[in-house]
Design a protein around this motif. Structure first.
Motif, PDB file in Angstrom:
ATOM      1  N   GLU A   1      -8.368 -31.216   2.175  1.00 55.97           N
ATOM      2  CA  GLU A   1      -7.480 -31.348   3.337  1.00 55.97           C
ATOM      3  C   GLU A   1      -6.030 -31.023   2.984  1.00 55.97           C
ATOM      4  N   ASP A   2      -5.553 -31.521   1.860  1.00 59.66           N
ATOM      5  CA  ASP A   2      -4.156 -31.268   1.470  1.00 59.66           C
ATOM      6  C   ASP A   2      -3.920 -29.786   1.209  1.00 59.66           C
ATOM      7  N   GLU A   3      -4.880 -29.146   0.497  1.00 60.88           N
ATOM      8  CA  GLU A   3      -4.751 -27.708   0.225  1.00 60.88           C
ATOM      9  C   GLU A   3      -4.788 -26.908   1.518  1.00 60.88           C
ATOM     10  N   LEU A   4      -5.682 -27.284   2.439  1.00 62.81           N
ATOM     11  CA  LEU A   4      -5.779 -26.581   3.720  1.00 62.81           C
ATOM     12  C   LEU A   4      -4.454 -26.613   4.462  1.00 62.81           C
ATOM     13  N   GLU A   5      -3.835 -27.765   4.484  1.00 61.59           N
ATOM     14  CA  GLU A   5      -2.581 -27.918   5.216  1.00 61.59           C
ATOM     15  C   GLU A   5      -1.482 -27.041   4.618  1.00 61.59           C
ATOM     16  N   ASP A   6      -1.370 -27.066   3.297  1.00 60.86           N
ATOM     17  CA  ASP A   6      -0.317 -26.289   2.634  1.00 60.86           C
ATOM     18  C   ASP A   6      -0.549 -24.783   2.780  1.00 60.86           C
ATOM     19  N   LEU A   7      -1.789 -24.338   2.539  1.00 60.18           N
ATOM     20  CA  LEU A   7      -2.082 -22.906   2.590  1.00 60.18           C
ATOM     21  C   LEU A   7      -2.077 -22.371   4.014  1.00 60.18           C
ATOM     22  N   ALA A   8      -2.474 -23.202   4.982  1.00 57.90           N
ATOM     23  CA  ALA A   8      -2.442 -22.767   6.381  1.00 57.90           C
ATOM     24  C   ALA A   8      -1.019 -22.452   6.817  1.00 57.90           C
ATOM     25  N   ALA A   9      -0.073 -23.241   6.348  1.00 61.22           N
ATOM     26  CA  ALA A   9       1.341 -22.984   6.687  1.00 61.22           C
ATOM     27  C   ALA A   9       1.803 -21.667   6.079  1.00 61.22           C
ATOM     28  N   LEU A  10       1.374 -21.382   4.838  1.00 59.59           N
ATOM     29  CA  LEU A  10       1.748 -20.119   4.196  1.00 59.59           C
ATOM     30  C   LEU A  10       1.129 -18.931   4.919  1.00 59.59           C
ATOM     31  N   ALA A  11      -0.141 -19.051   5.282  1.00 58.96           N
ATOM     32  CA  ALA A  11      -0.827 -17.949   5.960  1.00 58.96           C
ATOM     33  C   ALA A  11      -0.238 -17.686   7.336  1.00 58.96           C
ATOM     34  N   GLU A  12       0.149 -18.757   8.017  1.00 59.69           N
ATOM     35  CA  GLU A  12       0.707 -18.600   9.368  1.00 59.69           C
ATOM     36  C   GLU A  12       2.051 -17.888   9.325  1.00 59.69           C
ATOM     37  N   ALA A  13       2.765 -18.040   8.225  1.00 58.97           N
ATOM     38  CA  ALA A  13       4.095 -17.432   8.108  1.00 58.97           C
ATOM     39  C   ALA A  13       4.035 -15.979   7.643  1.00 58.97           C
TER      40      ALA A  13
ATOM     41  N   GLY B   1       0.809  -1.201   0.000  1.00 59.80           N
ATOM     42  CA  GLY B   1       0.000   0.000   0.000  1.00 59.80           C
ATOM     43  C   GLY B   1       0.848   1.259   0.000  1.00 59.80           C
ATOM     44  N   VAL B   2       0.448   2.250  -0.785  1.00 58.26           N
ATOM     45  CA  VAL B   2       1.183   3.515  -0.858  1.00 58.26           C
ATOM     46  C   VAL B   2       0.779   4.427   0.294  1.00 58.26           C
ATOM     47  N   ASP B   3      -0.525   4.718   0.410  1.00 56.77           N
ATOM     48  CA  ASP B   3      -1.010   5.593   1.475  1.00 56.77           C
ATOM     49  C   ASP B   3      -1.782   4.844   2.547  1.00 56.77           C
ATOM     50  N   ALA B   4      -2.144   3.606   2.285  1.00 58.56           N
ATOM     51  CA  ALA B   4      -2.913   2.814   3.246  1.00 58.56           C
ATOM     52  C   ALA B   4      -2.428   1.368   3.187  1.00 58.56           C
ATOM     53  N   PRO B   5      -2.395   0.670   4.325  1.00 57.87           N
ATOM     54  CA  PRO B   5      -1.962  -0.730   4.319  1.00 57.87           C
ATOM     55  C   PRO B   5      -2.948  -1.628   3.573  1.00 57.87           C
ATOM     56  N   VAL B   6      -2.431  -2.695   2.979  1.00 56.12           N
ATOM     57  CA  VAL B   6      -3.261  -3.682   2.277  1.00 56.12           C
ATOM     58  C   VAL B   6      -3.270  -4.967   3.090  1.00 56.12           C
ATOM     59  N   VAL B   7      -4.458  -5.420   3.460  1.00 58.20           N
ATOM     60  CA  VAL B   7      -4.623  -6.683   4.185  1.00 58.20           C
ATOM     61  C   VAL B   7      -5.221  -7.690   3.208  1.00 58.20           C
ATOM     62  N   GLU B   8      -4.557  -8.825   3.050  1.00 65.03           N
ATOM     63  CA  GLU B   8      -5.016  -9.844   2.107  1.00 65.03           C
ATOM     64  C   GLU B   8      -5.836 -10.900   2.833  1.00 65.03           C
ATOM     65  N   VAL B   9      -7.055 -11.123   2.334  1.00 70.08           N
ATOM     66  CA  VAL B   9      -7.973 -12.080   2.940  1.00 70.08           C
ATOM     67  C   VAL B   9      -8.143 -13.256   1.996  1.00 70.08           C
ATOM     68  N   TRP B  10      -7.852 -14.457   2.502  1.00 69.30           N
ATOM     69  CA  TRP B  10      -8.029 -15.673   1.714  1.00 69.30           C
ATOM     70  C   TRP B  10      -9.411 -16.229   2.014  1.00 69.30           C
ATOM     71  N   ASN B  11     -10.360 -15.911   1.149  1.00 65.59           N
ATOM     72  CA  ASN B  11     -11.752 -16.309   1.372  1.00 65.59           C
ATOM     73  C   ASN B  11     -12.036 -17.700   0.778  1.00 65.59           C
ATOM     74  N   LYS B  12     -13.201 -18.241   1.111  1.00 61.73           N
ATOM     75  CA  LYS B  12     -13.680 -19.559   0.662  1.00 61.73           C
ATOM     76  C   LYS B  12     -12.788 -20.674   1.190  1.00 61.73           C
ATOM     77  N   TRP B  13     -12.308 -20.475   2.403  1.00 59.95           N
ATOM     78  CA  TRP B  13     -11.483 -21.460   3.093  1.00 59.95           C
ATOM     79  C   TRP B  13     -12.226 -22.786   3.252  1.00 59.95           C
ATOM     80  N   ASP B  14     -13.566 -22.696   3.350  1.00 60.58           N
ATOM     81  CA  ASP B  14     -14.391 -23.894   3.561  1.00 60.58           C
ATOM     82  C   ASP B  14     -14.437 -24.800   2.329  1.00 60.58           C
ATOM     83  N   LEU B  15     -14.002 -24.298   1.168  1.00 56.46           N
ATOM     84  CA  LEU B  15     -14.080 -25.087  -0.063  1.00 56.46           C
ATOM     85  C   LEU B  15     -12.798 -25.857  -0.363  1.00 56.46           C
ATOM     86  N   LEU B  16     -11.787 -25.693   0.488  1.00 55.04           N
ATOM     87  CA  LEU B  16     -10.498 -26.333   0.225  1.00 55.04           C
ATOM     88  C   LEU B  16     -10.492 -27.775   0.714  1.00 55.04           C
TER      89      LEU B  16
END
Length: 441
Positions: free
Chosen positions: A341-353, A324-339
């Motif tokens: 098990e394997d995708e959840l595990e991989d993406l959860a590790a990325l989001a946690e980091a 963000g130039v003048d305001a921070p950008v927060v990224e939201v990973w939506n539709k988590w319920d559609l993932l």
């Protein structure tokens, strides 16, 4: 010779053949199958029945028809086989290419721009949205006033490109279009001035603004409804909502903030709409936080993110790195319920980091409370502690400090010129302190 039926009305329920041209050397980095699926989604959004769809490789662009003779014959044969009355080309067609394809195929042909304009025309709800859509329609139509194959001069399309035509002289039509566009621009300018006044009033308030952005169908409106309790149209459709909507919400540490839902982004947005709908994105440029909502369950989510950031960079909201130039950008990973098990595990590790990423499901509510906590923390992280001495009788301003700030200490300090006084230690953001000062004036 083209059948007169081409000029007839094609409405909801029409059967269509969708052709996605894969032109050599263009659109690098985009998955053709994902583009084709998006084109299908656009057609479904306007109530068209997709009879058949496929990607067609184009080695050399033909200026008269885009496709080669053999490919044009294939399209015609497929239309007959699948009883398609409409052909949608998921790309840009020149007026000549559009007319020639209709002559050769014997069916109405529209391109990606015409289809998106048709969707926008149906979905725009506010007066401003309708003005913007009509202006974009007319801008597009100007180049589509072509000489027909009869002795009459015909106007392509009418207001909607799936509708029927009007038989008028071309020059008269062009003059009428120019006059109408001039009138629309004046009306839009007045709407923009009104919007600017409203924005200035909010700036004096000054409630912080959280702007939702994201690719179309990422779930922005569903999240908006979840956080505000509103009932904005939210369906599993491309461009389910178009007009910007704003509602007040409460956040931890922030009594009131404004949540703004904006039009969804899409690749290859018609240039007419980029200009016409720029006003709907003005709230993003004035936002205190930009909330980028991503459909993380979509296989093409990474490409969609690049499309959104490219538009935000053009608006000056983010830099080349996506920050963000003048305001921070927060990224939201939506539709988590559609993932899965394997995708959840991989993406959860990325989001946690990554602290800038929050996984949520707007439809189930999972993670939305954590999102509210994050937004409150971001909005109050610049807060400072002020020591204020007020008359004890000034109950209104004392109550305001308790409602809008974090009161750390409050003690009686004796009598002042007007009677007993209180000293209050309170944490306020710069905006909140500015508003507090305006209460005294």
């Amino acid at each position: 010779m083209v059948d007169d039926d081409i000029e007839g009305e094609v409405t909801r329920g029409a059967r269509a053949l969708i052709v996605c041209p894969e032109i050599r050397g263009q659109r690098s980095g985009e998955d053709p199958s994902a583009r084709l699926e998006e084109a299908r989604g656009l057609a479904l959004a306007i109530g068209i029945v997709v009879a058949e769809s496929y990607v067609l490789n184009v080695r050399d662009v033909r200026p008269n028809t885009l496709f080669g003779e053999g490919q044009v014959q294939r399209i015609k044969t497929d239309c007959e086989l699948h009883e398609a009355e409409l052909v949608i080309i998921d790309g840009a067609l020149s007026p000549i290419q559009q007319r020639n394809l209709e002559e050769k195929i014997g069916r109405k042909v529209i391109d990606r721009t015409g289809l998106i304009l048709e969707i926008f025309g149906e979905r725009a709800a506010t007066a401003e949205g309708r003005l913007q859509v009509e202006l974009a329609h007319l801008d597009y139509q100007q180049s589509r006033l072509v000489r027909s194959w009869t002795h009459l001069e015909r106007q392509r399309g009418g207001f909607g490109f799936l509708g029927g035509p009007g038989e008028t002289q071309i020059e008269a039509d062009r003059r009428m279009i120019r006059e109408r566009m001039g009138k629309l621009r004046r009306e839009l300018e007045q709407v923009r001035k009104t919007r600017e006044l409203h924005r200035k009033r909010r700036g004096r308030a000054p409630w912080p603004i959280v702007a939702l952005v994201g690719y179309t169908n990422a779930g922005k409106s569903t999240l908006f409804n979840r956080m505000t309790g509103a009932e904005v149209m939210a369906e599993d459709l491309l461009f389910a909502t178009l007009d910007p909507t704003m509602r007040a919400i409460g956040l931890p540490g922030v009594e009131k903030a404004i949540l703004s839902d904006t039009v969804g982004f899409i690749s290859d947005l018609p240039t007419q709409l980029v200009a016409a709908f720029r006003a709907t994105l003005e709230e993003v440029t004035a936002a205190d936080i930009v909330l980028h909502v991503r459909d993380i369950a979509n296989p093409d989510s990474a490409q969609q993110k690049r499309q959104v950031l490219a538009v935000l960079q053009d608006l000056g909201v983010v830099d080349e790195a996506g920050n963000g130039v003048d305001a921070p950008v927060v990224e939201v990973w939506n539709k988590w319920d559609l993932l899965g098990e394997d995708e959840l595990e991989d993406l959860a590790a990325l989001a946690e980091a990554d602290d800038s990423i929050l996984p949520i499901s707007a439809i189930t509510g999972e993670g939305v409370d954590a999102l509210a906590q994050r937004l409150g923390a971001v909005l109050t992280e610049g807060a400072r502690t002020y020591s204020l001495t007020l008359p004890a009788s000034d109950g209104a301003r004392i109550a305001w400090l308790h409602a809008h700030g974090e009161v750390l200490d409050e003690v009686e300090v004796g009598d002042g010129e007007t009677g007993p006084e209180r000293r209050i230690e309170v944490r306020l953001t710069d905006k909140e302190f500015g508003r507090f000062e305006s209460l005294a004036s």
